[in-house]
Motif scaffolding. Structure first.
Motif, PDB file in Angstrom:
ATOM      1  N   ARG A   1      -2.895  14.098  -0.237  1.00 21.32           N
ATOM      2  CA  ARG A   1      -2.132  13.021   0.307  1.00 21.32           C
ATOM      3  C   ARG A   1      -1.635  12.609  -0.277  1.00 21.32           C
ATOM      4  NH1 ARG A   1      -4.658  10.580   4.630  1.00 21.32           N
ATOM      5  NH2 ARG A   1      -5.852  10.214   3.097  1.00 21.32           N
ATOM      6  N   ILE A   2      -0.420  11.774  -0.536  1.00 19.11           N
ATOM      7  CA  ILE A   2       0.706  10.708  -2.010  1.00 19.11           C
ATOM      8  C   ILE A   2      -0.717   9.822  -1.826  1.00 19.11           C
ATOM      9  CG2 ILE A   2       0.970   9.681   0.106  1.00 19.11           C
ATOM     10  CD1 ILE A   2       1.971   9.591  -3.667  1.00 19.11           C
ATOM     11  N   GLN A   3      -1.344   9.415  -0.564  1.00 13.17           N
ATOM     12  CA  GLN A   3      -2.817   8.402  -0.593  1.00 13.17           C
ATOM     13  C   GLN A   3      -3.730   8.262  -1.513  1.00 13.17           C
ATOM     14  OE1 GLN A   3      -1.982   9.969   2.420  1.00 13.17           O
ATOM     15  NE2 GLN A   3      -0.452   8.386   3.376  1.00 13.17           N
ATOM     16  N   ASP A   4      -4.117  10.328  -1.902  1.00 13.92           N
ATOM     17  CA  ASP A   4      -5.233  10.580  -2.873  1.00 13.92           C
ATOM     18  C   ASP A   4      -4.887  10.660  -4.233  1.00 13.92           C
ATOM     19  OD1 ASP A   4      -6.879  11.166  -0.270  1.00 13.92           O
ATOM     20  OD2 ASP A   4      -5.957  13.369  -0.620  1.00 13.92           O
ATOM     21  N   VAL A   5      -3.999   9.860  -4.297  1.00 12.41           N
ATOM     22  CA  VAL A   5      -3.343   9.778  -5.532  1.00 12.41           C
ATOM     23  C   VAL A   5      -3.394   8.008  -5.919  1.00 12.41           C
ATOM     24  CG1 VAL A   5      -0.810   9.607  -7.321  1.00 12.41           C
ATOM     25  CG2 VAL A   5      -0.997  11.740  -5.253  1.00 12.41           C
ATOM     26  N   TRP A   6      -2.945   7.392  -4.442  1.00 14.92           N
ATOM     27  CA  TRP A   6      -3.221   5.859  -5.005  1.00 14.92           C
ATOM     28  C   TRP A   6      -4.516   5.756  -5.140  1.00 14.92           C
ATOM     29  CZ3 TRP A   6      -0.106   5.098  -0.389  1.00 14.92           C
ATOM     30  CH2 TRP A   6       1.397   5.338  -0.065  1.00 14.92           C
ATOM     31  N   GLU A   7      -5.416   6.588  -4.415  1.00 11.14           N
ATOM     32  CA  GLU A   7      -6.986   5.967  -5.079  1.00 11.14           C
ATOM     33  C   GLU A   7      -7.174   6.592  -6.017  1.00 11.14           C
ATOM     34  OE1 GLU A   7     -10.690   5.088  -4.250  1.00 11.14           O
ATOM     35  OE2 GLU A   7      -8.652   4.398  -3.002  1.00 11.14           O
TER      36      GLU A   7
ATOM     37  N   GLU B   1       2.330  -1.769  -4.686  1.00  8.43           N
ATOM     38  CA  GLU B   1       2.188  -2.353  -6.354  1.00  8.43           C
ATOM     39  C   GLU B   1       2.563  -1.274  -7.375  1.00  8.43           C
ATOM     40  OE1 GLU B   1       1.208  -4.056  -9.721  1.00  8.43           O
ATOM     41  OE2 GLU B   1       1.644  -4.578  -8.141  1.00  8.43           O
ATOM     42  N   VAL B   2       2.651   0.088  -7.101  1.00  7.10           N
ATOM     43  CA  VAL B   2       2.899   1.312  -7.094  1.00  7.10           C
ATOM     44  C   VAL B   2       4.025   2.310  -7.292  1.00  7.10           C
ATOM     45  CG1 VAL B   2       0.662   1.764  -8.184  1.00  7.10           C
ATOM     46  CG2 VAL B   2       1.088   3.372  -6.236  1.00  7.10           C
ATOM     47  N   GLU B   3       4.177   1.778  -5.174  1.00 11.10           N
ATOM     48  CA  GLU B   3       5.607   2.123  -5.033  1.00 11.10           C
ATOM     49  C   GLU B   3       6.697   1.121  -5.142  1.00 11.10           C
ATOM     50  OE1 GLU B   3       5.087   6.234  -2.904  1.00 11.10           O
ATOM     51  OE2 GLU B   3       5.694   4.421  -1.589  1.00 11.10           O
TER      52      GLU B   3
ATOM     53  N   ILE C   1       9.398   1.313 -20.987  1.00 12.16           N
ATOM     54  CA  ILE C   1      10.696   1.641 -20.439  1.00 12.16           C
ATOM     55  C   ILE C   1       9.662   1.567 -18.708  1.00 12.16           C
ATOM     56  CG2 ILE C   1      11.480   3.524 -19.486  1.00 12.16           C
ATOM     57  CD1 ILE C   1      12.503   3.558 -22.556  1.00 12.16           C
ATOM     58  N   PHE C   2       8.277   1.896 -19.528  1.00 14.29           N
ATOM     59  CA  PHE C   2       7.519   1.767 -18.170  1.00 14.29           C
ATOM     60  C   PHE C   2       7.753   0.297 -17.430  1.00 14.29           C
ATOM     61  CE2 PHE C   2       3.938   1.062 -15.421  1.00 14.29           C
ATOM     62  CZ  PHE C   2       3.987   2.514 -14.523  1.00 14.29           C
ATOM     63  N   SER C   3       6.904  -0.470 -18.061  1.00 16.32           N
ATOM     64  CA  SER C   3       7.517  -1.972 -17.669  1.00 16.32           C
ATOM     65  C   SER C   3       9.432  -2.148 -16.864  1.00 16.32           C
ATOM     66  CB  SER C   3       7.200  -3.378 -18.795  1.00 16.32           C
ATOM     67  OG  SER C   3       7.861  -4.416 -18.106  1.00 16.32           O
ATOM     68  N   GLY C   4       9.728  -2.071 -17.568  1.00 16.94           N
ATOM     69  CA  GLY C   4      11.254  -1.815 -16.586  1.00 16.94           C
ATOM     70  C   GLY C   4      11.323  -1.351 -15.601  1.00 16.94           C
ATOM     71  N   LEU C   5      10.862   0.078 -15.722  1.00 18.71           N
ATOM     72  CA  LEU C   5      11.336   0.547 -14.517  1.00 18.71           C
ATOM     73  C   LEU C   5       9.940  -0.167 -13.049  1.00 18.71           C
ATOM     74  CD1 LEU C   5      10.570   4.691 -16.045  1.00 18.71           C
ATOM     75  CD2 LEU C   5      12.619   3.344 -14.264  1.00 18.71           C
ATOM     76  N   HIS C   6       8.321  -0.613 -13.593  1.00 16.90           N
ATOM     77  CA  HIS C   6       8.155  -1.429 -12.687  1.00 16.90           C
ATOM     78  C   HIS C   6       8.686  -2.639 -12.081  1.00 16.90           C
ATOM     79  CE1 HIS C   6       4.046  -3.660 -11.711  1.00 16.90           C
ATOM     80  NE2 HIS C   6       3.657  -2.806 -11.072  1.00 16.90           N
TER      81      HIS C   6
END
Length: 635
Positions: free
Chosen positions: A394-400, A444-446, A520-525
């Motif tokens: 599940r997506i929650q598993d990704v976050w963890e 924080e990540v989504e 680029i990651f910083s700009g996306l974040h």
């Protein structure tokens, strides 16, 4: 090889070795039986190549010679009957099984034994059929020819001598090179932001009517011009540095377009700002796939990761790409999931093609789970991230699992779209869209959402048709629906490509200092992003001192009036600019006179509840750009 041919038989094929896209194809294949003979029930098997991942066409059929793709076969001995049938390729995915594309295996079996030297003659395509000349529609190849190292159709032929399904490969079917048609347009690419007196590079690409790249045509530097859109002055000091690259510099700040005077071709212009104060914009595709994805591999037109990276960098001239692969979970079931070996390859390839400050490569995966599909994009090399064996469903598993890593999760809202003819395994397995699956959050990540995908269409709101694979999204499963539920998301657009053409459709512009993974990651974040259906439209959006992607917090109310400023520069005439507040259009202006505009709008109504604003721009050709929202949120 000669000894093998002597035993198992010989193959001769009469077919054109080069065919233009959408051109006619026909072939005659003659199999001569070898010293082992061919037992009753023995057979030939021809596997036809797919022209793209999903073509929705019959590649071969044996029922109706009035339709394209008809194949028939005869034996050199008239009294020996041959049986023909078409079978599907093996796949674990029901949606591929449902496609006519997957019926790509032609099996020809014999009703009697054949002796050495006897022949089976297979015919395919063309307009002539047995006893009927010129009365059938032609069979045509696909419309894609995208690779710099040439695009080929590769047919595979096997023989089962004893009729026991022990198939031996036969050599002799030559690859067919698929050529683009003649050039119809030239596409010009340039950086969106340059500084005055700073040398920059202009790149060009020639395309045929199907947008296939043409690599043997060049443009004279005298025909490439730069025009100041404020005063109309022309700069012609453009120096050619390679067949598809030119050097230039601009002294005066302002908006510019770059065009060609080649009157024989349609010209897709580039635009840029010469500015010593604006941040740079880097363009990329944050969601594309290769044949490392099992579902693409099962109907694979030759989508090697190396070709994807090459197309992104040297055809579409992207600054960054995220080549990600699809999975349901992480185990060693390579029929449907990303295995540890695939994880290793993904990471090694992304690192190999990464060219700091020139071409930033990201990798990650697209997770299929009950809430829908989600792009997971890592900032760092996968060699530093252990394979998550049996940890994620599940997506929650990704976050963890990755909570101590730098990554983003980007929802891709096509999964439960309406209007699709067939529902795949995931649609039926999870029972459709349910907002309860979205109640858990990780802001924080989504921090981003895909507002447009060339694979599916527009996910913005159901008042707009999706237009491509689906006609609408189900109620509640749109970008605006989620923004209204306080999802603090910026916008991306992507190709969701399955055919080796990252960047051919939707692209994302990111405001960043350098073309590196980190920046680029910083700009996306930070949600500093523009999403477009393809053109590199420059769209600057701010409210007071707040830039797109910003979040402004307030206690009881926000009383200060909002001065909304929009600056836009587009390759074609701007038709309309709209300001959206909490899902409703509060300002809509028609222009249709210029490629460049500056607009202001004032909103003085106090804000007492969570509020967001974003900007949507329409070109006169229908292409769209979105600027990521600015939020005003209660603490």
């Amino acid at each position: 090889m000669q000894e093998k041919n002597k035993k198992y038989g010989n193959l001769e094929v009469n077919v054109s070795d080069k065919i233009q896209v959408d051109g006619e194809i026909e072939f005659t294949l003659t199999y001569t039986v070898g010293s082992l003979g061919l037992a009753k029930g023995g057979s030939l098997k021809i596997i036809f190549p797919p022209y793209r991942h999903q073509e929705t066409r019959e590649y071969v059929q044996v029922i109706d010679y009035w339709r394209p793709g008809f194949a028939w076969a005869v034996c050199s001995e008239e009294d020996i009957k041959l049986n023909l049938e078409v079978k599907k390729v093996q796949t674990a995915f029901s949606h591929i099984k449902n496609w006519p594309d997957s019926s790509r295996i032609l099996k020809i079996s014999t009703s009697k034994p054949l002796k050495e030297g006897q022949k089976i003659i297979v015919s395919y395509g063309g307009v002539d059929k047995p006893w009927v000349n010129g009365a059938s529609p032609s069979t045509r190849v696909g419309i894609l020819s995208t690779k710099r190292r040439n695009t080929y159709l590769k047919y595979y032929v096997y023989v089962d001598i004893e009729g026991n399904k022990n198939y031996i490969p036969l050599e002799g079917f030559p690859p067919i090179q698929i050529l683009p048609k003649s050039a119809k347009k030239v596409i010009i690419n340039a950086p969106s932001i340059v500084k005055s007196n700073e040398e920059f590079e202009i790149k060009i690409s020639f395309r045929d009517r199907y947008n296939n790249p043409i690599f043997d045509k060049q443009l004279d530097n005298k025909s490439l011009l730069i025009k100041n859109l404020h005063d109309g002055s022309i700069i012609s000091a453009v120096e050619k540095s390679s067949p598809f690259s030119f050097k230039a510099n601009i002294k005066k700040e302002g908006p510019y377009e770059i065009f060609s005077q080649d009157n024989d071709l349609k010209v897709e212009k580039a635009v840029l700002f010469c500015s010593n104060s604006l941040p740079k914009i880097f363009w990329g595709d944050p969601h594309a796939h290769s044949n490392l994805t099992p579902n693409i591999r099962d109907n694979d037109p030759g989508v090697e990761p190396s070709d994807c990276y090459d197309y992104a960098k040297n055809v579409e001239y992207l600054d960054f790409i995220a080549l990600i692969e699809q999975t349901f979970e992480f185990d060693e079931n390579d029929l449907v999931n990303i295995t540890s070996e695939t994880w290793r390859k993904m990471g090694e390839l992304a690192d190999h093609y990464y060219d700091s400050e020139v071409f930033a490569t990201f990798t990650g995966f697209e997770l299929h789970d009950r809430r829908g599909d989600t792009v997971v994009l890592f900032k760092d090399s996968l060699k530093n991230i252990p394979y998550p064996l049996n940890k994620i469903k599940r997506i929650q598993d990704v976050w963890e699992t990755f909570k101590n890593r730098n990554f983003l999760t980007i929802p891709h809202l096509h999964r439960y779209s309406g209007g699709t003819i067939e529902k795949d395994d995931q649609d039926t397995k999870y029972g459709g869209f349910n907002f309860d699956n979205w109640k858990q959050d990780n802001p924080e990540v989504e921090r981003l959402v895909e507002v447009f995908s060339s694979g599916w269409g527009r996910f913005e709101h159901n008042s707009h048709s999706m237009l491509l694979k689906a006609r609408s999204n189900v109620e509640g499963n749109t970008v605006v629906d989620f923004l209204n539920k306080r999802k603090i998301w910026g916008f991306t657009a992507s190709s969701d490509d399955h055919d080796g053409r990252p960047g051919y459709g939707g692209v994302t512009g990111v405001f960043a200092r350098k073309c590196t993974r980190e920046e680029i990651f910083s700009g996306l974040h930070e949600r500093k992003s523009i999403a477009t259906t393809h053109p590199r439209i420059i769209l600057l959006f701010k409210i007071n001192s707040y830039f797109l992607g910003n979040v402004v917090y307030f206690s009881k109310s926000f009383e200060e009036k909002r001065e909304i400023e929009i600056t836009a520069l587009a390759p074609k005439t701007i038709k309309q600019v709209e300001i959206i507040k909490n899902g409703e259009i509060i300002s809509s202006k028609n222009y249709s006179t210029s490629q460049y505009l500056e607009a202001k709008y004032e909103d003085s109504e106090p804000i007492k509840e969570n509020t967001y604003y974003y900007v949507r721009l329409l070109q006169d050709d229908g292409h769209i750009a979105w600027a990521s929202p600015i939020w005003f949120l209660k603490k």
